[in-house]
Design a protein around this motif. Structure first.
Motif, PDB file in Angstrom:
ATOM      1  N   VAL A 194      33.005  34.110  39.166  1.00  0.00           N
ATOM      2  CA  VAL A 194      33.066  34.821  40.439  1.00  0.00           C
ATOM      3  C   VAL A 194      34.540  35.130  40.710  1.00  0.00           C
ATOM      4  O   VAL A 194      35.389  34.239  40.675  1.00  0.00           O
ATOM      5  CB  VAL A 194      32.471  33.974  41.580  1.00  0.00           C
ATOM      6  CG1 VAL A 194      32.576  34.711  42.914  1.00  0.00           C
ATOM      7  CG2 VAL A 194      31.033  33.617  41.291  1.00  0.00           C
ATOM      8  N   ASP A 231      37.934  35.690  42.498  1.00  0.00           N
ATOM      9  CA  ASP A 231      38.525  35.142  43.722  1.00  0.00           C
ATOM     10  C   ASP A 231      38.629  36.210  44.800  1.00  0.00           C
ATOM     11  O   ASP A 231      38.968  37.365  44.523  1.00  0.00           O
ATOM     12  CB  ASP A 231      39.923  34.575  43.435  1.00  0.00           C
ATOM     13  CG  ASP A 231      39.862  33.235  42.724  1.00  0.00           C
ATOM     14  OD1 ASP A 231      38.882  32.493  42.931  1.00  0.00           O
ATOM     15  OD2 ASP A 231      40.791  32.933  41.953  1.00  0.00           O
ATOM     16  N   LYS A 232      38.354  35.814  46.032  1.00  0.00           N
ATOM     17  CA  LYS A 232      38.440  36.678  47.216  1.00  0.00           C
ATOM     18  C   LYS A 232      37.540  37.910  47.148  1.00  0.00           C
ATOM     19  O   LYS A 232      37.827  38.929  47.758  1.00  0.00           O
ATOM     20  CB  LYS A 232      39.894  37.082  47.454  1.00  0.00           C
ATOM     21  CG  LYS A 232      40.782  35.887  47.730  1.00  0.00           C
ATOM     22  CD  LYS A 232      42.192  36.314  48.016  1.00  0.00           C
ATOM     23  CE  LYS A 232      42.992  35.133  48.451  1.00  0.00           C
ATOM     24  NZ  LYS A 232      43.837  34.524  47.531  1.00  0.00           N
ATOM     25  N   SER A 233      36.447  37.828  46.396  1.00  0.00           N
ATOM     26  CA  SER A 233      35.519  38.962  46.321  1.00  0.00           C
ATOM     27  C   SER A 233      34.257  38.728  47.141  1.00  0.00           C
ATOM     28  O   SER A 233      33.460  39.645  47.319  1.00  0.00           O
ATOM     29  CB  SER A 233      35.127  39.242  44.865  1.00  0.00           C
ATOM     30  OG  SER A 233      34.316  38.196  44.353  1.00  0.00           O
ATOM     31  N   LEU A 234      34.069  37.534  47.658  1.00  0.00           N
ATOM     32  CA  LEU A 234      32.865  37.183  48.403  1.00  0.00           C
ATOM     33  C   LEU A 234      32.901  37.802  49.801  1.00  0.00           C
ATOM     34  O   LEU A 234      33.829  37.577  50.565  1.00  0.00           O
ATOM     35  CB  LEU A 234      32.738  35.662  48.512  1.00  0.00           C
ATOM     36  CG  LEU A 234      31.478  35.114  49.155  1.00  0.00           C
ATOM     37  CD1 LEU A 234      30.260  35.470  48.322  1.00  0.00           C
ATOM     38  CD2 LEU A 234      31.580  33.619  49.315  1.00  0.00           C
ATOM     39  N   PHE A 262      29.541  39.954  45.906  1.00  0.00           N
ATOM     40  CA  PHE A 262      30.652  39.342  45.188  1.00  0.00           C
ATOM     41  C   PHE A 262      30.769  40.008  43.837  1.00  0.00           C
ATOM     42  O   PHE A 262      29.883  40.748  43.416  1.00  0.00           O
ATOM     43  CB  PHE A 262      30.468  37.824  45.050  1.00  0.00           C
ATOM     44  CG  PHE A 262      29.202  37.408  44.362  1.00  0.00           C
ATOM     45  CD1 PHE A 262      29.161  37.177  42.995  1.00  0.00           C
ATOM     46  CD2 PHE A 262      28.028  37.228  45.086  1.00  0.00           C
ATOM     47  CE1 PHE A 262      27.993  36.789  42.365  1.00  0.00           C
ATOM     48  CE2 PHE A 262      26.855  36.836  44.467  1.00  0.00           C
ATOM     49  CZ  PHE A 262      26.835  36.621  43.108  1.00  0.00           C
ATOM     50  N   ASP A 263      31.881  39.778  43.169  1.00  0.00           N
ATOM     51  CA  ASP A 263      32.126  40.359  41.853  1.00  0.00           C
ATOM     52  C   ASP A 263      32.073  39.269  40.791  1.00  0.00           C
ATOM     53  O   ASP A 263      32.514  38.146  41.029  1.00  0.00           O
ATOM     54  CB  ASP A 263      33.488  41.046  41.806  1.00  0.00           C
ATOM     55  CG  ASP A 263      33.567  42.249  42.731  1.00  0.00           C
ATOM     56  OD1 ASP A 263      32.519  42.853  43.001  1.00  0.00           O
ATOM     57  OD2 ASP A 263      34.681  42.585  43.179  1.00  0.00           O
ATOM     58  N   LYS A 269      30.976  28.948  44.188  1.00  0.00           N
ATOM     59  CA  LYS A 269      32.327  29.089  44.717  1.00  0.00           C
ATOM     60  C   LYS A 269      33.046  30.201  43.982  1.00  0.00           C
ATOM     61  O   LYS A 269      32.743  30.493  42.824  1.00  0.00           O
ATOM     62  CB  LYS A 269      33.118  27.791  44.533  1.00  0.00           C
ATOM     63  CG  LYS A 269      32.659  26.653  45.396  1.00  0.00           C
ATOM     64  CD  LYS A 269      33.556  25.455  45.212  1.00  0.00           C
ATOM     65  CE  LYS A 269      33.188  24.363  46.156  1.00  0.00           C
ATOM     66  NZ  LYS A 269      32.155  23.502  45.778  1.00  0.00           N
ATOM     67  N   GLU A 270      34.007  30.810  44.657  1.00  0.00           N
ATOM     68  CA  GLU A 270      34.838  31.811  44.006  1.00  0.00           C
ATOM     69  C   GLU A 270      35.685  31.122  42.936  1.00  0.00           C
ATOM     70  O   GLU A 270      36.138  29.996  43.109  1.00  0.00           O
ATOM     71  CB  GLU A 270      35.735  32.492  45.030  1.00  0.00           C
ATOM     72  CG  GLU A 270      34.949  33.338  46.006  1.00  0.00           C
ATOM     73  CD  GLU A 270      35.823  33.944  47.079  1.00  0.00           C
ATOM     74  OE1 GLU A 270      36.865  33.351  47.408  1.00  0.00           O
ATOM     75  OE2 GLU A 270      35.458  35.008  47.596  1.00  0.00           O
ATOM     76  N   GLY A 271      35.855  31.802  41.813  1.00  0.00           N
ATOM     77  CA  GLY A 271      36.628  31.237  40.709  1.00  0.00           C
ATOM     78  C   GLY A 271      35.815  30.327  39.806  1.00  0.00           C
ATOM     79  O   GLY A 271      36.343  29.789  38.836  1.00  0.00           O
TER      80      GLY A 271
END
Length: 149
Positions: A59, A61-64, A75-76, A97-99
Protein backbone atom coordinates in the motif's frame (compact mmCIF):
# COMPACT_ATOMS: atom_id res chain seq x y z
CA UNK A 1 -29.18 -58.89 -26.12
CA UNK A 2 -26.24 -61.14 -25.42
CA UNK A 3 -24.28 -60.85 -22.18
CA UNK A 4 -21.29 -59.51 -24.10
CA UNK A 5 -23.32 -56.66 -25.62
CA UNK A 6 -24.91 -55.87 -22.24
CA UNK A 7 -21.46 -55.57 -20.66
CA UNK A 8 -20.26 -53.36 -23.54
CA UNK A 9 -23.32 -51.13 -23.17
CA UNK A 10 -22.71 -50.76 -19.42
CA UNK A 11 -19.04 -49.91 -19.99
CA UNK A 12 -19.88 -47.33 -22.66
CA UNK A 13 -22.58 -45.82 -20.41
CA UNK A 14 -20.15 -45.66 -17.47
CA UNK A 15 -17.49 -43.97 -19.64
CA UNK A 16 -20.00 -41.37 -20.86
CA UNK A 17 -21.12 -40.68 -17.28
CA UNK A 18 -17.49 -40.36 -16.14
CA UNK A 19 -16.73 -37.96 -19.00
CA UNK A 20 -19.74 -35.79 -18.09
CA UNK A 21 -18.81 -35.69 -14.40
CA UNK A 22 -15.21 -34.80 -15.29
CA UNK A 23 -16.39 -32.03 -17.63
CA UNK A 24 -18.63 -30.44 -14.98
CA UNK A 25 -15.97 -30.66 -12.23
CA UNK A 26 -13.27 -29.10 -14.42
CA UNK A 27 -15.66 -26.39 -15.62
CA UNK A 28 -16.68 -25.48 -12.05
CA UNK A 29 -13.03 -25.45 -10.95
CA UNK A 30 -12.04 -23.17 -13.84
CA UNK A 31 -14.84 -20.69 -13.08
CA UNK A 32 -13.91 -20.46 -9.40
CA UNK A 33 -10.17 -20.19 -9.94
CA UNK A 34 -8.83 -16.75 -9.01
CA UNK A 35 -5.47 -15.74 -10.46
CA UNK A 36 -2.92 -13.38 -8.90
CA UNK A 37 -1.55 -10.39 -10.83
CA UNK A 38 0.96 -7.71 -9.90
CA UNK A 39 0.44 -3.99 -10.60
CA UNK A 40 3.02 -4.22 -13.42
CA UNK A 41 1.08 -7.05 -15.07
CA UNK A 42 -2.20 -5.14 -14.74
CA UNK A 43 -0.66 -1.99 -16.24
CA UNK A 44 0.68 -4.11 -19.14
CA UNK A 45 -2.85 -5.36 -19.88
CA UNK A 46 -2.22 -8.97 -18.80
CA UNK A 47 -5.09 -9.03 -16.29
CA UNK A 48 -8.53 -10.26 -17.39
CA UNK A 49 -11.28 -7.73 -18.08
CA UNK A 50 -14.63 -8.34 -16.39
CA UNK A 51 -13.39 -11.31 -14.37
CA UNK A 52 -12.33 -11.54 -10.73
CA UNK A 53 -8.64 -11.83 -9.87
CA UNK A 54 -6.28 -10.87 -7.08
CA UNK A 55 -3.79 -8.02 -6.94
CA UNK A 56 -0.95 -7.96 -4.46
CA UNK A 57 1.72 -5.51 -3.43
CA UNK A 58 2.44 -2.75 -0.97
CA UNK A 59 0.00 0.00 0.00
CA UNK A 60 1.53 3.31 -1.09
CA UNK A 61 2.23 5.69 1.82
CA UNK A 62 -0.24 8.58 2.16
CA UNK A 63 -2.53 7.14 -0.54
CA UNK A 64 -5.38 6.08 1.77
CA UNK A 65 -8.47 8.27 1.28
CA UNK A 66 -11.78 7.65 3.01
CA UNK A 67 -14.95 8.89 1.33
CA UNK A 68 -17.54 10.99 3.15
CA UNK A 69 -19.84 7.96 3.46
CA UNK A 70 -17.29 6.36 5.83
CA UNK A 71 -17.41 3.03 4.04
CA UNK A 72 -15.72 3.64 0.69
CA UNK A 73 -11.93 3.64 0.75
CA UNK A 74 -9.43 4.40 -2.01
CA UNK A 75 -5.73 3.53 -1.87
CA UNK A 76 -2.89 2.71 -4.23
CA UNK A 77 -1.02 -0.60 -4.50
CA UNK A 78 2.48 -0.85 -5.93
CA UNK A 79 5.11 -3.46 -6.70
CA UNK A 80 7.69 -0.61 -6.69
CA UNK A 81 7.42 -0.33 -10.49
CA UNK A 82 3.76 0.46 -11.26
CA UNK A 83 0.95 1.87 -9.12
CA UNK A 84 -2.67 0.71 -9.36
CA UNK A 85 -5.58 2.60 -7.73
CA UNK A 86 -7.87 0.41 -5.64
CA UNK A 87 -11.38 1.18 -4.43
CA UNK A 88 -12.99 -0.85 -1.66
CA UNK A 89 -16.35 -0.56 0.04
CA UNK A 90 -16.37 -2.14 3.46
CA UNK A 91 -14.38 -2.50 6.64
CA UNK A 92 -10.63 -2.93 6.25
CA UNK A 93 -8.79 -5.62 8.25
CA UNK A 94 -7.11 -4.48 11.48
CA UNK A 95 -3.64 -5.18 10.07
CA UNK A 96 -4.20 -3.00 6.99
CA UNK A 97 -1.70 -0.13 6.99
CA UNK A 98 0.01 2.14 4.51
CA UNK A 99 3.46 0.87 3.59
CA UNK A 100 2.48 -2.74 4.35
CA UNK A 101 1.59 -5.67 2.13
CA UNK A 102 -1.93 -6.28 0.91
CA UNK A 103 -3.79 -8.72 -1.33
CA UNK A 104 -7.15 -7.63 -2.74
CA UNK A 105 -9.66 -9.62 -4.76
CA UNK A 106 -11.93 -7.90 -7.24
CA UNK A 107 -12.23 -6.67 -10.84
CA UNK A 108 -10.33 -4.23 -13.06
CA UNK A 109 -12.89 -1.69 -14.30
CA UNK A 110 -12.28 1.66 -16.02
CA UNK A 111 -8.70 2.06 -14.78
CA UNK A 112 -9.54 1.28 -11.14
CA UNK A 113 -9.33 -2.05 -9.33
CA UNK A 114 -12.67 -2.45 -7.53
CA UNK A 115 -12.02 -4.79 -4.61
CA UNK A 116 -14.66 -7.04 -3.12
CA UNK A 117 -12.28 -8.34 -0.44
CA UNK A 118 -9.09 -6.96 1.10
CA UNK A 119 -6.62 -9.16 2.97
CA UNK A 120 -3.74 -7.75 5.00
CA UNK A 121 -0.75 -9.96 5.62
CA UNK A 122 -0.28 -11.01 9.22
CA UNK A 123 3.51 -11.23 9.34
CA UNK A 124 5.65 -8.36 8.11
CA UNK A 125 8.35 -10.80 6.98
CA UNK A 126 6.07 -12.84 4.72
CA UNK A 127 5.17 -11.96 1.15
CA UNK A 128 3.48 -14.28 -1.36
CA UNK A 129 6.09 -15.74 -3.77
CA UNK A 130 4.44 -14.08 -6.77
CA UNK A 131 4.51 -10.67 -5.07
CA UNK A 132 8.11 -11.15 -3.94
CA UNK A 133 9.15 -12.07 -7.51
CA UNK A 134 7.37 -8.99 -8.84
CA UNK A 135 9.09 -6.72 -6.33
CA UNK A 136 12.48 -8.26 -7.14
CA UNK A 137 11.92 -7.80 -10.89
CA UNK A 138 10.82 -4.20 -10.37
CA UNK A 139 13.97 -3.50 -8.34
CA UNK A 140 16.11 -5.03 -11.10
CA UNK A 141 14.39 -2.88 -13.74
CA UNK A 142 14.87 0.26 -11.65
CA UNK A 143 18.55 -0.58 -11.12
CA UNK A 144 19.04 -1.19 -14.86
CA UNK A 145 17.38 2.17 -15.69
CA UNK A 146 19.59 3.91 -13.16
CA UNK A 147 22.74 2.37 -14.70
CA UNK A 148 21.70 3.50 -18.19
CA UNK A 149 21.41 7.10 -17.04
Amino acid sequence: MTPRRKRAAWIIGALIALALVTFFVVNAFRQNLVFFYTPTQIAAGEAPQGRAFRIGGMVVDKSLVRAADGVTIRFDVTDTDKVIPVQYRGILPDLFKEGKGVVAEGRWENGVFTASEVLAKHDENYMPPEAQDAVNQAHQKAAAKKEQQ
